[in-house]
Design a protein around this motif. Structure first.
Motif, mmCIF file in Angstrom:
data_model
loop_
_atom_site.group_PDB
_atom_site.id
_atom_site.type_symbol
_atom_site.label_atom_id
_atom_site.label_comp_id
_atom_site.label_asym_id
_atom_site.label_seq_id
_atom_site.Cartn_x
_atom_site.Cartn_y
_atom_site.Cartn_z
ATOM 1 N N THR A 60 28.592 49.760 40.944
ATOM 2 C CA THR A 60 28.646 48.300 40.819
ATOM 3 C C THR A 60 28.531 47.635 42.182
ATOM 4 O O THR A 60 27.815 46.644 42.343
ATOM 5 C CB THR A 60 29.964 47.877 40.136
ATOM 6 N N TRP A 61 29.248 48.199 43.186
ATOM 7 C CA TRP A 61 29.179 47.627 44.533
ATOM 8 C C TRP A 61 27.767 47.752 45.092
ATOM 9 O O TRP A 61 27.255 46.820 45.728
ATOM 10 C CB TRP A 61 30.178 48.312 45.463
ATOM 11 N N LEU A 109 25.718 45.172 43.408
ATOM 12 C CA LEU A 109 26.093 43.824 43.847
ATOM 13 C C LEU A 109 25.534 43.513 45.236
ATOM 14 O O LEU A 109 25.072 42.399 45.507
ATOM 15 C CB LEU A 109 27.626 43.719 43.868
ATOM 16 N N LEU A 110 25.575 44.508 46.111
ATOM 17 C CA LEU A 110 25.173 44.288 47.505
ATOM 18 C C LEU A 110 23.760 44.784 47.802
ATOM 19 O O LEU A 110 23.307 44.697 48.949
ATOM 20 C CB LEU A 110 26.165 45.006 48.438
ATOM 21 N N VAL A 123 25.348 37.301 40.693
ATOM 22 C CA VAL A 123 25.482 37.357 42.156
ATOM 23 C C VAL A 123 24.503 38.383 42.735
ATOM 24 O O VAL A 123 23.866 38.146 43.767
ATOM 25 C CB VAL A 123 26.941 37.683 42.561
#
Lengths: 94, 843
Positions: free
Chosen positions: A3-4, A7-8, A72
C-alpha cells in the motif's frame, strides 16, 4: 508495504528520475550524450508511472480508506509525471 | 469488511459499552500514571511533562538567539558602530543562525509533536517515553553548554553553515569551530531520537479506527517531518564528523591540495540544510491546517491535497540542495536540474496556501488571536515563497547570492512559515495545558507588534541587498545610502521584540501549567486532543469514525470520560497503551510502557558531558562520561523488554489482545528498522563522498588494497550474519539444550569484529594512510564507521549474554535478541559493501 509503495509510487519514480539525472549530468558532462540519456531516462520513468496508473485502476475498492489511498496515489502519479517532464526540460533548453 | 491484521472491524460496534465501570478503576489508572513531585521531575518520562519542558526550553533558545539579533541590529543601525568588535560579531551571527535553526526551530516543532501527538491520537503516551526524555535532556544540557561558549569567546564564528576552508584548522585554529561540530552533531542525534519516536508513534499508536484517511492532518505533517529528519540529518552528522576528523587528525576530506574538496562539505551540508527548511515548515503547516479548520468552523478544504502536498514536499525538497551552490561553478546541466526542482517545490507549498485560503473563504472565520497569527503567517510566508522562486532562477541568484536579499527571503519564509504559526499554536493549544487561556487583548498587541516589526525589519533588507550590501558584514562605510534602510530595520527589530515581550507578559499573567484541570476546548476544535485528559491521556481510547470526531459525535467526550471505549482502566496494573496497525489502525497488542526513571536523564547528562569535554580536549573525563552514558542507556533498556504474567488481556468489550509480540508487528522492530535507515543513510553519504572525491580529484588516487584480502573479509561477514540469524532461528526450537542464544550471538559479533579487523589490516598493509589523500581519508572513515557498528555489535553481545544469564531471553521469541540480530546482519552487509566499494576504484 504494498500500500505504501502504491501510495508513494509516483513520487518515488520522480526521485529515481531526479537522482539518475543528477548522477548522469555529473558523470557525462558532454551535452549531446547527457541530453540523449535524459530523454531516455525520462521516457522510462513516464512509462513506469503510466504502468502504475494502469495497475491502480484495477485495484479493488472495498472501503473509504481504499478509495482515499487510490485518489492520493493517482494524484501523486500525476504530480510525479508533470514533475518528471518539468525536470527534463533543462536538458532541452540549457 | 476488509482487515489489515485479521482483526474484525465489526467489533467496533460494541462501543460505547453500556453500563457503569467498576469502582476504583479510575483511581488505579490515576495511581499508575501519577504525577512526579519535586526532584522526581528529573525522572519524568510522560509526554505531558517532557513535551512541556521541551517547548519551554526551545522557546528559551528562541529568546536567547533573538537577543543576539537585537544586539547585531544595534551594531548595524549606523555605519562604523563600535558596539560589537568584528570577532564578536562573527560569533553573534553564527550563534544566532545556529541556535535558531538547531536549538529552536527543529526542537520546537519536535517538542510540540511530543506534547500534542499522544492526545491527538488518543494514545496513553508515545511508544518510547524514555527515549523522549533522553532526547530532551540531551538537547537541553548540551544546548545550554553550547550557548555558554559565547560568554568565554569560544563560540563558533564560521557562519551557521561552517564552510571549509574557513573552518579548517588553518584558518580557524581555536576550538570555536569544534564547539559547533561536536555540539551540533550531538544535538542532531537528539533530533533523530525524537524523529524515531514520532514516526513510530504516528504509525503505531493511533486510536483504533483512525485509518490513514481519518488521521489528523497534523499527524500526517509529523510523519513526513520524521521521515525527512531520518533521511536528511545523517548527511550533516557525517559532514560534521569528517570536518572534525580533518581538524583533529589531519585527514584531508576538504583540502584540495591533497585530494579533498571544500565543495564536498557544501554538498553534505545542504543535502541536510535545504530539507531542514521544510522539516521546520511542514509541522507548522500541519498546525496551521488544524487551526484554520477550527477557526473557520468548517472541515479543511482539500484535506487529501494537503496530504499529497506534504508527501510531494518530502520528496522534492531532497532535490534542491545544490541551489545554494549556483555560484560554485557546477556543470550547467546540473544547475538547470536543480533550478527546475527549486521552482517545482513551490507547487506543493502553493497547494497548502490555496487550501487555507479556500477554507477561510467557505467557512465562518473568527478573527481572534490565533487567526491573526495564522493570516499574518500566511501573508509573510507567501512573500518569502515568491522571493524563493526568484532566487531559484540562476541569473537572479548570481546577483542576490550572499546579499541581504537572501537574509530578507529566509526570514520571511521561516518567520511566516514557522514562527507565526507557532505563536498561533501557543494561543490555540494553551487551554489544553493551562488552567487559563491566554489573553485576547494582550495577544492582539503581541500580534500587531510582531507582524509590523517583522515587515519593517525585513522588507527593507530586500532593498539594501539589491543595493549591494553583503550579509555577515559587521559594519559598513557611510555614503552608500544604506544608513536609513539599516536604521529602519533596527527599529523594526525592536518592534518585533516588543511583540514577543507582550507575549511573555501574557504568559506570566495567564499561563498556569496543569495536566488534569485545563481550560478546555475554548475554540471548539474537533480532534481528539480536546477530549478530557489526565496524565494517562484519555480515560478510555475511542473508536475513531471521522476526521473531526468531536464535531460528528457530541456524546464522544462523555463516553470516553465514562470509560466506555478501549482500555478504560489498566489491564495489567502497569502503564500501557494499544499498538495499532499502520494503515487501518486495527488493535494489535497491548504495549507495556516503561515508567519514570532517572537513567534517561543521567544518560543524557553523561552523553552531553562526553561531547562537551571532548571539545575542550579533556579526553579522560570525556571518555569516562562516554562509558557512564552507555551504562545508563543499557540500564534503562534493561526494564523495557519484559513479559507480564497474562499472555493476553481484555482491553474492553470482551476484546482480548496479546501483551507481547515480536517481529514486524512490534513497535521495537519498527524503531530498529528506522535506526538502521539512519545508519544506512550515513553510509550512503559516506559512499557519495568517496566517489565524489574520486570524480573531482582522480590524480591523487592510488591502487586499492589487495583484492585477495576479500577472501578473508567477506566470509567473516557472511559468518557474522549467518551466526546471528542462527541464534534467532535456534531460539524458536524450544527443545534444544545444546546451546545458548548468547553464545551464538557472541560468535556472530566476534565474526563481525574479525571482518572489519581483516579489512582494516589489508588497507594498512596497502600502505595508504588516512592523512595521505582524500582517498585515504574516505576509506578510513568508512572503515571507522564499520568498526563503530561492530563495536556496538559486541556491546550487544554482552547485553544479550547478561539477559540470557538472568533468563530474560525468553523462548520461543524475544524482542531484545531479534533487534540485536537485525543490527548484526545489517552491519555485516554494510561491511561487505564497504570492502567491495572501496576496492572498486583506484589509481
Amino acid at each position: 508495504m504494498r500500500t505504501w509503495a502504491f501510495l508513494l509510487g509516483g513520487l518515488v519514480i520522480w526521485a529515481v528520475h531526479f537522482f539518475t539525472l543528477y548522477i548522469m549530468a555529473s558523470v557525462f558532462l558532454t551535452p549531446p550524450l547527457a541530453r540523449t540519456l535524459t530523454m531516455l531516462i525520462t521516457l522510462a520513468c513516464l512509462g513506469a508511472i503510466a504502468f502504475l496508473a494502469f495497475k491502480a485502476r484495477r485495484i479493488e475498492i472495498e472501503t473509504a480508506t481504499d478509495s482515499w489511498v487510490r485518489a492520493v496515489a493517482l494524484l501523486g502519479m500525476g504530480v510525479g509525471g508533470v514533475a518528471i517532464v518539468w525536470q527534463a526540460l533543462p536538458a532541452l533548453l540549457v | 469488511m476488509k482487515s489489515e491484521t485479521g482483526f474484525d472491524p465489526a467489533l467496533y460496534a460494541r462501543f460505547p459499552t453500556p453500563g457503569e465501570r467498576p469502582e476504583g478503576e479510575l483511581e488505579e489508572l490515576e495511581r499508575i500514571w501519577c504525577a512526579p513531585r519535586g526532584w522526581q521531575l528529573l525522572t519524568a518520562v510522560n509526554n505531558n511533562y517532557i513535551g512541556f519542558f521541551y517547548v519551554a526550553a526551545a522557546f528559551l533558545f528562541f529568546l536567547l538567539a533573538g537577543i543576539l539579533a537585537l544586539v547585531m541590529r544595534v551594531q548595524l543601525a549606523l555605519p562604523l558602530q563600535g558596539v560589537l568588535p568584528q570577532d564578536t560579531y562573527n560569533q553573534f551571527f553564527t550563534m544566532h543562525g545556529t541556535v535558531m535553526m538547531f536549538l529552536f526551530a527543529v526542537p520546537m516543532v519536535e517538542a510540540i509533536g511530543v506534547l500534542l501527538l499522544p492526545q491527538m491520537l488518543a494514545a496513553r503516551d508515545l511508544p518510547f517515553p524514555r527515549l523522549s526524555a533522553y532526547a530532551f535532556w540531551a538537547y537541553f544540557v548540551g544546548g545550554l553548554c553550547f550557548f555558554t561558549s559565547l560568554f568565554f569567546g569560544l563560540a563558533p564564528d564560521g557562519g551557521w553553515f561552517m564552510y571549509p576552508p574557513y573552518t579548517s584548522i588553518t584558518y580557524s585554529p581555536g576550538i570555536n569551530a569544534d564547539f559547533w561540530l561536536l555540539g551540533i552533531g550531538f544535538i542532531e542525534i537528539s533530533a533523530i531520537a525524537g524523529a524515531i519516536e514520532i514516526v513510530v508513534g504516528v504509525l503505531r499508536t493511533r486510536a483504533p479506527g483512525m485509518t490513514l484517511d481519518k488521521m489528523p492532518i497534523y499527524a500526517w505533517a509529523m510523519l513526513v517531518f520524521g521521515v525527512m529528519i531520518i533521511i536528511a540529518f545523517p548527511s550533516v552528522i557525517l559532514g560534521t564528523l569528517l570536518l572534525e576528523l580533518e581538524r583533529a587528525f589531519n585527514w584531508p576530506f576538504f583540502d584540495p591540495t591533497r585530494g579533498g574538496d571544500a565543495l564536498l562539505w557544501q554538498h553534505l551540508f545542504w543535502f541536510f540544510g535545504h530539507p531542514e527548511v521544510y522539516i521546520i515548515f511542514l509541522p507548522a503547516s500541519g498546525l496551521v491546517s488544524m487551526m484554520v479548520a477550527t477557526m473557520t468552523r468548517t472541515p479543511l478544504v482539500g484535506h487529501y491535497l494537503i496530504v499529497l502536498a506534504f508527501l510531494a514536499t518530502g520528496f522534492i525538497s531532497f532535490g534542491v540542495w545544490a541551489h545554494h551552490m549556483f555560484t560554485t561553478g557546477m556543470p550547467n546541466l546540473s544547475i538547470g536540474f536543480f533550478s527546475a526542482a527549486s521552482m517545482a517545490v513551490s507547487v506543493p507549498a502553493g497547494i497548502q496556501v490555496f487550501s487555507w485560503i479556500a477554507t477561510f473563504a467557505v467557512g465562518k472565520p473568527r478573527y481572534n488571536v490565533p487567526t491573526l497569527f495564522l493570516l499574518g503567517g500566511i501573508v509573510t510566508f507567501v512573500i518569502g515563497g515568491l522571493t524563493g522562486v526568484m532566487v531559484a532562477m540562476v541569473p537572479f541568484d548570481w546577483q542576490a547570492h550572499d546579499s541581504y536579499f537572501i537574509v530578507a527571503h529566509l526570514h520571511h519564509v521561516l518567520i511566516g512559515g514557522m514562527v507565526f504559526p507557532m505563536f498561533a499554536a501557543f494561543y490555540y493549544w494553551t487551554p489544553m495545558t493551562s488552567s487559563r487561556a491566554l489573553s485576547e487583548q494582550l495577544g492582539k498587541w503581541a500580534f500587531w507588534l510582531m507582524f509590523t516589526g517583522m515587515q519593517v525589519t525585513f522588507w527593507p533588507m530586500h532593498l539594501v541587498g539589491l543595493m549591494g550590501m553583503p550579509r555577515r558584514v559587521y559594519t559598513y562605510l557611510p555614503g552608500r545610502e544604506w544608513e536609513v534602510i539599516n536604521m529602519i530595520s533596527t527599529v523594526g527589530a525592536f518592534t518585533l521584540a516588543a511583540g514577543v515581550l507582550a507575549f511573555l507578559i501574557d504568559v506570566a499573567r495567564n499561563f498556569r501549567f496543569t495536566t488534569d484541570s485545563d481550560a478546555g476546548n475554548v475554540y471548539g476544535g474537533g480532534t481528539l486532543e480536546w477530549l478530557p485528559t489526565g496524565l494517562y491521556s484519555t480515560r478510555s481510547i475511542p473508536v475513531v469514525k471521522s476526521r473531526e470526531p468531536l464535531w460528528d459525535d457530541p456524546k464522544l467526550a462523555e463516553d470516553v470520560e465514562a470509560g466506555r471505549y478501549f482500555l478504560p482502566g489498566s489491564a495489567t496494573g502497569l502503564r500501557e497503551t494499544i499498538i495499532t496497525s499502520p494503515l487501518r489502525a486495527e488493535p494489535q497488542y497491548l504495549q507495556i510502557m516503561p515508567g519514570p526513571s532517572a537513567w534517561p536523564f543521567l544518560g543524557a547528562v553523561f552523553t552531553a558531558g562526553f561531547f562537551i569535554l571532548l571539545t575542550v580536549q579533556a579526553y579522560i573525563p570525556s571518555f569516562a562520561c562516554g562509558i557512564l552514558a552507555v551504562i545508563c542507556v543499557l540500564r534503562w533498556l534493561w526494564d523495557t523488554d519484559r513479559l507480564v504474567k497474562e499472555p493476553d488481556v481484555d482491553v474492553g468489550a470482551g476484546i482480548r489482545l496479546p501483551t507481547y509480540v515480536t517481529g514486524p508487528d512490534s513497535h521495537g522492530w519498527w524503531a530498529m528498522m528506522i535506526l538502521l535507515i539512519v545508519v544506512g543513510m550515513i553510509f550512503v553519504m559516506g559512499v557519495f563522498s568517496f566517489f565524489y572525491l574520486y570524480g573531482v580529484q582522480p590524480r591523487f588516487w592510488v591502487a586499492p588494497a589487495d583484492l585477495w584480502s576479500l577472501a578473508m573479509v567477506l566470509p567473516a561477514y557472511g559468518a557474522a550474519s549467518g551466526l546471528a540469524w542462527l541464534a534467532r532461528y535456534m531460539l524458536a526450537r524450544e527443545a534444544t539444550e545444546l546451546w545458548t542464544p548468547g553464545v551464538l550471538f557472541l560468535c556472530g559479533a566476534i565474526a563481525l569484529a574479525t571482518g572489519i579487523g581483516a579489512d582494516l589490516w589489508s588497507w594498512i598493509a596497502s600502505g595508504l594512510r588516512p592523512d595521505a589523500s582524500g582517498q585515504g581519508a574516505t576509506v578510513y572513515a568508512l572503515l571507522g564507521l564499520e568498526a563503530m557498528l561492530a563495536a556496538i555489535g559486541l556491546l550487544m553481545a554482552g547485553y544479550i549474554s547478561a539477559r540470557n544469564s538472568r533468563g530474560m531471553i525468553v523462548r520461543p521469541h524475544n524482542n531484545s535478541l531479534d533487534l540485536c540480530v537485525l543490527w548484526v546482519i545489517y552491519t555485516a552487509g554494510q561491511g561487505a559493501l564497504t570492502a567491495v566499494l572501496t576496492r572498486a576504484v583506484g589509481g
